[in-house]
Design a protein around this motif. Structure first.
Motif, PDB file in Angstrom:
ATOM      1  N   SER A   4       0.806  -1.122   0.022  1.00 52.65           N
ATOM      2  CA  SER A   4      -0.091  -0.056   0.089  1.00 52.65           C
ATOM      3  C   SER A   4       0.849   1.232  -0.001  1.00 52.65           C
ATOM      4  O   SER A   4       2.036   1.335   0.432  1.00 52.65           O
ATOM      5  CB  SER A   4      -0.834  -0.191   1.406  1.00 52.65           C
ATOM      6  N   VAL A   5       0.252   2.265  -0.335  1.00 51.55           N
ATOM      7  CA  VAL A   5       1.089   3.524  -0.518  1.00 51.55           C
ATOM      8  C   VAL A   5       0.838   4.134   0.846  1.00 51.55           C
ATOM      9  O   VAL A   5      -0.204   4.408   1.465  1.00 51.55           O
ATOM     10  CB  VAL A   5       0.354   4.397  -1.471  1.00 51.55           C
ATOM     11  N   ASP A  14      15.251  11.561   0.790  1.00 54.70           N
ATOM     12  CA  ASP A  14      14.177  11.305  -0.542  1.00 54.70           C
ATOM     13  C   ASP A  14      14.449  12.465  -1.789  1.00 54.70           C
ATOM     14  O   ASP A  14      14.102  12.267  -2.778  1.00 54.70           O
ATOM     15  CB  ASP A  14      13.040  11.793  -0.005  1.00 54.70           C
ATOM     16  N   ALA A  15      15.512  13.206  -1.466  1.00 52.59           N
ATOM     17  CA  ALA A  15      15.832  14.278  -2.465  1.00 52.59           C
ATOM     18  C   ALA A  15      15.758  13.920  -3.891  1.00 52.59           C
ATOM     19  O   ALA A  15      15.335  14.378  -4.910  1.00 52.59           O
ATOM     20  CB  ALA A  15      16.715  15.335  -2.070  1.00 52.59           C
ATOM     21  N   GLY A  63       6.240   1.178  -0.914  1.00 49.91           N
ATOM     22  CA  GLY A  63       7.428   0.464  -0.814  1.00 49.91           C
ATOM     23  C   GLY A  63       8.611   1.527  -0.351  1.00 49.91           C
ATOM     24  O   GLY A  63       8.371   2.533   0.146  1.00 49.91           O
ATOM     25  N   GLY A  64       9.581   1.100  -1.152  1.00 43.76           N
ATOM     26  CA  GLY A  64      10.860   2.085  -0.861  1.00 43.76           C
ATOM     27  C   GLY A  64      10.789   3.376  -2.095  1.00 43.76           C
ATOM     28  O   GLY A  64      11.602   4.394  -1.954  1.00 43.76           O
TER      29      GLY A  64
END
Length: 168
Positions: A4-5, A14-15, A63-64
């Motif tokens: 799931s999101v 995350d950049a 996920g990642g």
């Protein structure tokens, strides 16, 4: 999809994923206005990292993988400026843009005392305009820009918890 999101605050880690996703997502916008020099396509990683450090940045993860993002800041009068709402093309039309918009609005109100929200999009960006209108934003002005782009500014007042809105 099996996973799931999830939506959460972005981190500096995350950049790079955000920047790559931004570049992918803004290709269609650039084509719509025949302008590939728009800021989302020319933003540097350092500039994005500065936004992560100073603003409120929310990401959607599958996920990642970062599959969506949105950013916001609040000025001295309590106006939250929301920008760069992006969703990976394969994830569009499943409500993720609306979830990201709701999440950044909540965070800006709760953590930065936003009183109203403001965002903008191009006049030909019908999908974005439809999303923003469905979330209570109303057009408040337009500004002509280069390359036949007219920037549409939309706003929405914060409705405090427990207050009912007429007609809602």
């Amino acid at each position: 999809m099996g996973t799931s999101v999830t939506i959460s605050a972005a981190t500096d880690q995350d950049a790079e994923q955000i920047l790559k996703l931004q570049y992918l997502c803004y290709q269609s916008e650039a084509a719509l206005y025949d302008d590939y020099g728009i800021e989302p396509l020319t933003q540097t990683l350092d500039a994005l990292r500065a936004e992560l450090a100073e603003g409120c940045v929310v990401v959607a993860r599958l996920g990642g993988e970062v599959v969506g993002s949105v950013r916001g800041t609040v000025d001295a009068d309590g106006t939250a400026k929301i920008a760069k709402l992006i969703v990976h093309p394969r994830m569009q039309r499943h409500g993720l843009g609306g979830r990201l918009l709701d999440a950044v609005e909540r965070r800006l109100a709760d953590e930065r005392s936003a009183k109203r929200y403001r965002l903008f999009t191009g006049h030909r960006s019908e999908v974005s305009l439809r999303l923003y209108r469905s979330h209570g934003y109303v057009p408040v002005g337009t500004v002509p820009r280069p390359r036949a782009l007219t920037e549409v500014t939309l706003e929405k007042e914060l409705v405090p918890a427990g207050v009912s809105v007429a007609g809602a």
